[in-house]
Design an enzyme around this catalytic site. Structure first.
Site, PDB file in Angstrom:
ATOM      1  N   PRO A 226      22.580   8.515-103.689  1.00 46.43           N
ATOM      2  CA  PRO A 226      21.338   7.868-103.239  1.00 46.43           C
ATOM      3  C   PRO A 226      21.586   6.653-102.348  1.00 46.43           C
ATOM      4  O   PRO A 226      20.806   6.373-101.442  1.00 46.43           O
ATOM      5  CB  PRO A 226      20.654   7.477-104.551  1.00 46.43           C
ATOM      6  CG  PRO A 226      21.126   8.505-105.533  1.00 46.43           C
ATOM      7  CD  PRO A 226      22.550   8.774-105.143  1.00 46.43           C
TER       8      PRO A 226
ATOM      9  N   GLY B 186      25.820   7.619 -98.078  1.00 45.56           N
ATOM     10  CA  GLY B 186      25.890   8.855 -97.316  1.00 45.56           C
ATOM     11  C   GLY B 186      26.994   8.733 -96.292  1.00 45.56           C
ATOM     12  O   GLY B 186      28.168   8.963 -96.582  1.00 45.56           O
TER      13      GLY B 186
ATOM     14  N   ILE C 169      22.938  17.830-102.827  1.00 43.08           N
ATOM     15  CA  ILE C 169      24.156  18.640-102.910  1.00 43.08           C
ATOM     16  C   ILE C 169      23.815  20.136-102.838  1.00 43.08           C
ATOM     17  O   ILE C 169      23.134  20.681-103.705  1.00 43.08           O
ATOM     18  CB  ILE C 169      24.940  18.321-104.199  1.00 43.08           C
ATOM     19  CG1 ILE C 169      25.153  16.818-104.337  1.00 43.08           C
ATOM     20  CG2 ILE C 169      26.264  19.069-104.185  1.00 43.08           C
ATOM     21  CD1 ILE C 169      25.855  16.161-103.159  1.00 43.08           C
TER      22      ILE C 169
ATOM     23  N   HIS D  62       5.738  30.209 -78.106  1.00 43.29           N
ATOM     24  CA  HIS D  62       4.917  31.038 -78.994  1.00 43.29           C
ATOM     25  C   HIS D  62       3.492  30.521 -79.141  1.00 43.29           C
ATOM     26  O   HIS D  62       2.647  31.219 -79.737  1.00 43.29           O
ATOM     27  CB  HIS D  62       5.572  31.134 -80.376  1.00 43.29           C
ATOM     28  CG  HIS D  62       6.706  32.102 -80.454  1.00 43.29           C
ATOM     29  ND1 HIS D  62       7.916  31.889 -79.837  1.00 43.29           N
ATOM     30  CD2 HIS D  62       6.809  33.311 -81.070  1.00 43.29           C
ATOM     31  CE1 HIS D  62       8.725  32.904 -80.079  1.00 43.29           C
ATOM     32  NE2 HIS D  62       8.079  33.784 -80.814  1.00 43.29           N
TER      33      HIS D  62
ATOM     34  N   GLU E 153      26.294  16.761 -92.929  1.00 39.66           N
ATOM     35  CA  GLU E 153      27.727  16.716 -92.600  1.00 39.66           C
ATOM     36  C   GLU E 153      28.035  15.707 -91.490  1.00 39.66           C
ATOM     37  O   GLU E 153      28.892  15.931 -90.633  1.00 39.66           O
ATOM     38  CB  GLU E 153      28.242  18.112 -92.239  1.00 39.66           C
ATOM     39  CG  GLU E 153      28.146  19.060 -93.420  1.00 39.66           C
ATOM     40  CD  GLU E 153      29.145  20.183 -93.378  1.00 39.66           C
ATOM     41  OE1 GLU E 153      30.220  20.033 -92.773  1.00 39.66           O
ATOM     42  OE2 GLU E 153      28.860  21.227 -93.987  1.00 39.66           O
TER      43      GLU E 153
ATOM     44  N   THR F  71      25.681  12.381 -89.537  1.00 41.33           N
ATOM     45  CA  THR F  71      24.552  12.265 -88.624  1.00 41.33           C
ATOM     46  C   THR F  71      25.030  12.263 -87.166  1.00 41.33           C
ATOM     47  O   THR F  71      26.213  12.058 -86.872  1.00 41.33           O
ATOM     48  CB  THR F  71      23.777  10.967 -88.880  1.00 41.33           C
ATOM     49  OG1 THR F  71      24.644   9.854 -88.590  1.00 41.33           O
ATOM     50  CG2 THR F  71      23.302  10.881 -90.326  1.00 41.33           C
ATOM     51  N   SER F  72      24.084  12.443 -86.253  1.00 39.75           N
ATOM     52  CA  SER F  72      24.424  12.397 -84.830  1.00 39.75           C
ATOM     53  C   SER F  72      25.004  11.040 -84.456  1.00 39.75           C
ATOM     54  O   SER F  72      25.889  10.942 -83.590  1.00 39.75           O
ATOM     55  CB  SER F  72      23.175  12.693 -83.985  1.00 39.75           C
ATOM     56  OG  SER F  72      22.740  14.023 -84.194  1.00 39.75           O
TER      57      SER F  72
END
Length: 385
Positions: free
Chosen positions: A129, A132, A160, A344, A369, A371-372
């Site tokens: 939490p 990251g 996870i 669309h 996995e 961040t940018s």
């Protein structure tokens, strides 16, 4: 001359996975997605196809391939659905690979045959939490009880993947196991089998996308596992998961390319069917150019992941290239999903259409996995900044 062809074996794999994705996954995945249900039957079939063992040696039940084979399979699956693709990606990159890369021979022989067959899944408990991208913020702790020879683990993990299915066999958990000489946290990785007393899997999240994949918060309350469950060297957990994430980003990029290409596929099909003002909308330059740009993004991102994967399987440095591939592929996926929805029109906003799922699934690719922003940090540091 640079040759980007994949060879007969990989093209055969691509064709096989494409057929499975279109004939088996596509007709049913929308129902799983809307029910937020895990597709056990599809996972079982993927296991029988050998997909969960693609990059792992035959001695452990694998297919004896490499990460390029995994990337090809992930791209084809994600062209149809990202939930099933990320189940495979996380099951291998974050589940089985830590065991293969850093496990003892006993750990490999105990766990890998179950994982490569698809009979069981493994998860990677890194994110918390409050931790990251900043792994130094890890609060989960593991203390070695010298009297019993057990690790005692307390803490929690968040977001996870593959951690709470009926076939989840283990979670590899990163935890603080001491203090380094410089005062920083000593991080280690420890295998926690499912069902261990004190290990609790919380209810699944209500997610924007990836609604047919499995994602949970995990809690550890005085969880005891044998000292032999240490994965790799004590205190090397940080270095280990950095390597695992580098590899995983290549696979994640392939998944992103698959989604981006799937948006092209769906838009092309729709542009030929949908008529406006007496013509298929694909006859109009505005739509043509939009789809052309989508194809260019997917193609460019594919070249990036092929480069990173090739470097990786040939033992060359690939950290920067993995970050570039992940950054480009996630961007291509997000933009292509938005543009496909636009092509669309109103139908693109309806959840029963594949592009609606793709639009919902794309954003997490800029976050998961790494961040940018983290990818840009890796790239700039590799350039000496």
């Amino acid at each position: 001359m640079v040759d980007f062809s994949l060879g007969e074996d990989l093209e055969a794999l691509r064709a096989s996975v494409r057929e499975f994705a279109h004939d088996v996954v596509a007709p049913v995945i929308g129902d799983y997605y809307e029910r937020h249900a895990f597709p056990y039957d599809l996972v079982r079939q993927m296991g029988k196809m050998g997909l969960f063992g693609l990059p792992l040696p035959e001695e452990y039940g694998g297919m004896g391939g490499d990460y390029l084979a995994l990337c090809v399979a992930l791209e084809e699956l994600a062209r149809v659905d990202s939930s099933i693709a990320v189940t495979l990606e996380a099951g291998i990159s974050l589940g089985a690979m830590p065991i293969f890369r850093y496990g003892t021979e006993d750990q490999r022989r105990h766990w890998l045959p179950k994982l490569t067959s698809g009979e069981a899944l493994a998860a990677f408990g890194l994110t918390e939490p409050g931790a990251g991208s900043d792994a130094g913020g890890t609060r989960t702790r593991a203390v070695l009880d010298e009297e019993t020879g057990e690790w005692v683990i307390n803490g929690s993990k968040a977001f996870i993947t593959n951690s709470g299915t009926d076939i989840t066999a283990l979670v590899t958990v990163t935890a603080v196991t001491g203090t380094n000489p410089d005062g920083s946290k000593e991080l280690s990785a420890i295998i926690v089998p499912s069902g261990t007393p004190g290990f609790t899997v919380q209810p699944g999240y209500s997610k924007v996308g990836w609604c047919a994949s499995d994602t949970h918060e995990l809690n550890f309350d005085n969880v005891r596992v044998p000292a032999a469950n240490l994965l790799g060297e004590r205190g090397r957990g940080y270095a280990q998961f950095l390597r695992i994430l580098d590899e995983g980003r290549v696979a994640f990029a392939a998944l992103g390319v698959g989604l981006a290409q799937g948006c092209v596929d769906e838009s092309l099909s729709y542009a030929k069917q949908r008529h406006a003002f007496g013509h298929p909308i694909g006859d109009y330059q505005a739509v043509q150019f939009k789809i052309a740009d989508m194809e260019a993004r997917a193609h460019t991102a594919r070249l990036a992941y092929l480069d990173a994967a090739s470097r990786m399987v040939n033992g060359r440095e690939f950290k920067r290239q993995a970050a570039i591939a992940k950054l480009q592929a996630s961007d291509a996926a997000v933009v292509n999903a938005r543009e496909a929805t636009q092509v669309h029109g109103g139908y693109g906003f309806m959840n029963e259409t594949p592009v609606a799922r793709m639009w919902r699934d794309a954003k997490i690719l800029e976050i998961g996995e790494g961040t940018s922003e983290v990818q840009r940090m890796i790239i700039s540091r590799s350039l000496g900044l």
